[in-house]
Structure formats: C-alpha cells, structure tokens
Design an enzyme around this catalytic site. Structure first.
Site, PDB file in Angstrom:
ATOM      1  N   LYS A 199      -9.712  41.601   5.247  1.00 18.00           N
ATOM      2  CA  LYS A 199      -8.494  40.795   5.131  1.00 18.00           C
ATOM      3  C   LYS A 199      -7.269  41.583   5.558  1.00 18.00           C
ATOM      4  O   LYS A 199      -6.314  41.011   6.122  1.00 18.00           O
ATOM      5  CB  LYS A 199      -8.360  40.285   3.705  1.00 18.00           C
ATOM      6  CG  LYS A 199      -9.414  39.236   3.366  1.00 18.00           C
ATOM      7  CD  LYS A 199      -9.361  38.809   1.906  1.00 18.00           C
ATOM      8  CE  LYS A 199     -10.458  37.778   1.621  1.00 18.00           C
ATOM      9  NZ  LYS A 199     -10.502  37.383   0.201  1.00 18.00           N
ATOM     10  N   LYS A 216     -22.838  30.498   8.251  1.00 12.44           N
ATOM     11  CA  LYS A 216     -22.343  30.088   6.939  1.00 12.44           C
ATOM     12  C   LYS A 216     -21.225  29.069   7.082  1.00 12.44           C
ATOM     13  O   LYS A 216     -20.328  29.212   7.912  1.00 12.44           O
ATOM     14  CB  LYS A 216     -21.832  31.314   6.167  1.00 12.44           C
ATOM     15  CG  LYS A 216     -21.285  30.991   4.785  1.00 12.44           C
ATOM     16  CD  LYS A 216     -20.726  32.236   4.113  1.00 12.44           C
ATOM     17  CE  LYS A 216     -20.110  31.901   2.765  1.00 12.44           C
ATOM     18  NZ  LYS A 216     -19.494  33.071   2.112  1.00 12.44           N
ATOM     19  N   LYS A 224     -14.455  27.555   4.576  1.00  8.45           N
ATOM     20  CA  LYS A 224     -13.150  26.952   4.853  1.00  8.45           C
ATOM     21  C   LYS A 224     -12.436  27.665   5.991  1.00  8.45           C
ATOM     22  O   LYS A 224     -11.871  27.024   6.889  1.00  8.45           O
ATOM     23  CB  LYS A 224     -12.281  27.008   3.590  1.00  8.45           C
ATOM     24  CG  LYS A 224     -12.840  26.242   2.404  1.00  8.45           C
ATOM     25  CD  LYS A 224     -11.973  26.474   1.170  1.00  8.45           C
ATOM     26  CE  LYS A 224     -12.614  25.891  -0.072  1.00  8.45           C
ATOM     27  NZ  LYS A 224     -11.844  26.196  -1.297  1.00  8.45           N
TER      28      LYS A 224
END
Length: 352
Positions: A114, A216, A219
């Site tokens: 991230k 996978k 979102k």
C-alpha cells in the site's frame, strides 16, 4: 464456555460474491451452532486509512450493515456492531501501540504494497523503508496505515476472540496479533489475551475468482459481482468476463480465465450443468456465450433475493439502528472489561 469467533469487513464499498461465499454464508450457518459466540462488525475506523469522503464513509457503513442483515445475519443470534461504536477499541489501540515496534510494522507485506501504491514507488525492493522515509514528494503514507495491524489486533484481543476467519492476505496480520498478545502477556506476567487462531469453519477456504481472468475477486481490482447489482448489471458483467479463443484439441488443459468461469459455476450452478459444460470444453463443442448466460441465470437466483432484502433494509432506519444498538451494547460490555484489565495491568489507575 463458547468460543468467541470474530470477523469484520472494512467499510470501503459494497459486498461481493467473494465476501458472500468466502465468509457470509458460513457466518449465517454458525449462528445456530451452540459452540460459538459470534461477533461481526463493520470496520469504519480501518477505512479511514484511505481518507474517504465523510458522507461516503457513512453510506458505506450503512450499505455493508444492510448487506450483512440481508445475507441472513441476525442481531438476536450474533453480535453485529460498528467498530467506532466501541470507543474502548481506540483507547486499547493507543495502549497496545506502546508494545509494538515500528520496524515490524514496516516489514508487513500489506503495508509495503500500500505504501508503494500511495507513493508511486515501482521498486519491489524489500528495502522500501528507506524509500518511504527518504521520499521528498508531496505524497505521504499516513500513520494509520502503518499501525493498521495494531488496530486489527485490538479488534480481536479486546473481545478475547479465540477464532478469526481471515484470508491468506491477512494471515500475517493474525500472526502479528498472536505476537502482540504474547508480548503483552509476557511483559506484564499475565494471561490477559488469548492467542487467536485462523478459522475456516471446518472446510477448505473458498477462493472466488474475478471476472477479469485474475485469481481473486476484489473491490480494488474492479472485477466483482456485487450482491447489490441489478439484473442488467450482473448479466453485462458476466457476459464481459474474460475467457479465451476456445479449445483447439480434445481434452486440452483449461486456461486460467476459463477455469475461473468454471469455479463460479461450481458455486452457483447444479453439478450436472457444470459437467455439461466441462464435457463440452473437453470435446471442443463449448460455446462461451451459452456458458456465460447459464452462469448469469444461476447467479441471479442467488443474488436477486438478497438484493431485494438489501433495498428493503436500507430503507428501514429504525431496524438498522436497533440492530447496531443491541450489538454495540454487547460488544462494549466485553471490551470495557478487557480495557479495564489492561489499564490496571499497565498501571493506569485512578486516585479518586
């Protein structure tokens, strides 16, 4: 005593098929199992790491709560609550951070990923800590993202949960939770926090693939079928799902993108339907358009009733308020007791 099972989902958008098959269905089944004390929450504090628009954050919390209830979670059988409705979590988050090292937080895989994304760092180097500290751009990585594992640990430890269902991408965070629990207990010579274990409900974990050919559904990947999708949207998404040019020789290996479609069919379609299309692939007679239409039809049988319940519950503010009020009271009672113990152990005591 019942074993405490706890799980939460970040308030960053609607729930999708991966959430439903990977978690929600099992949560609903567990409600009537006398062995478990189930706690499910909407993680709005965790969502703050992305600095969401305040109105959108509140809407996301409401949406996920409605989707929990529409999928079958019952506030009379399970403790359903909003993370921020338990302020004891925030205080223990502060206290536990005093026993957490910056280095071990910076080494977590999710933080590195991230941070790279937030700062636009292309390097895959494990030495990203220096790149983060040394960056001179106007971009930043907020401290909440760094201490995300501590907050996740507190969610678990403050309820003294024994079992926590997590996916593979969260296993490192759960191991950190166990480490933090051991460290606290050892430092003060107590047995305050149990060490939680991953929980797969006694079955193999379900991995729901995305529609883009990836492994996978998620979102952030934009490859989801949401429980709230209307009929037209769902059909369009399924018909656009990535496949390939089709088999050229009998019994050739199935490509990843087509295997993803078969995996979704395994979840939604009858076994004989899946067999029909697998046989058609094997003898090179398969028509992907027909296959996708079948998948869409069977998915709609599952999602449309849930969508109708979601829309009804979203419009019932009194029911939503009642559900989370009951849950907050239950969650706070246990959290307050744990926090009081932690404060006493750490020497934070009143003189009055």
């Amino acid at each position: 005593m019942k074993e405490i099972v706890l799980s939460g989902i970040r308030a960053t958008g609607n729930l999708h098929l991966g959430n439903y098959y990977g978690a929600l269905r099992n949560f609903v089944r567990m409600q009537d199992d006398p062995a478990y004390d189930n706690m499910f929450f909407v993680a709005d504090l965790h969502a703050l790491t992305t600095n969401p628009d305040p109105e959108q954050l509140h809407a996301n919390v409401k949406n996920i709560l409605a989707e929990y209830l529409a999928a079958g979670l019952d506030p009379e059988k399970s403790t359903i609550f909003i993370q921020s409705d338990v302020p004891e979590v925030s205080e223990l988050y502060l206290l536990l951070n005093m026993h957490v090292g910056i280095g071990e937080l910076m080494r977590t895989a999710s933080f590195k990923d991230k941070a790279r994304k937030a700062l636009g760092i292309k390097s895959d180097s494990d030495d990203i800590e220096k790149e983060i500290i040394g960056t001179d751009s106007n971009k930043r990585v907020n401290a909440g993202l760094l201490t995300y594992p501590t907050l996740m640990a507190v969610d678990i430890l403050i309820q003294k949960a024994h079992k926590v269902p997590v996916g593979k991408d969260q296993e490192q965070h759960l191991e950190l939770t166990r480490r933090f629990a051991r460290r606290f207990n050892s430092f003060y010579g107590v047995e305050l926090f149990p060490e939680p274990q991953n929980f797969n409900f006694g079955a193999n974990a379900v991995k729901v693939p995305g529609l883009d050919g990836s492994g996978k559904m998620g979102k952030s990947e934009g490859n989801c079928i949401y429980l709230i999708d209307d009929e037209k949207t769902l059909r369009k998404k399924v018909m656009r799902a990535v496949t390939d040019e089709g088999p050229k020789t009998p019994n050739q290996p199935v490509s990843q993108s087509v295997e993803n479609i078969f995996t979704l069919m395994d979840l939604a379609c009858a076994p004989d339907v899946v067999k029909h299309y697998r046989d058609a692939y094997a003898d090179c007679s398969i028509r992907y358009g027909d296959m996708k239409k079948q998948l869409a039809e069977d998915l709609l049988k599952i999602t449309l009733p849930i969508r109708e319940r979601i829309l009804d519950i979203q419009n019932d503010d009194a029911y939503l308020a009642r559900a989370v009020k009951i849950g907050a009271e239950r969650a706070r009672e246990r959290a307050a007791a744990t926090l009081a113990e932690a404060r006493e152990i750490m020497g934070i005591r009143k003189f009055y």
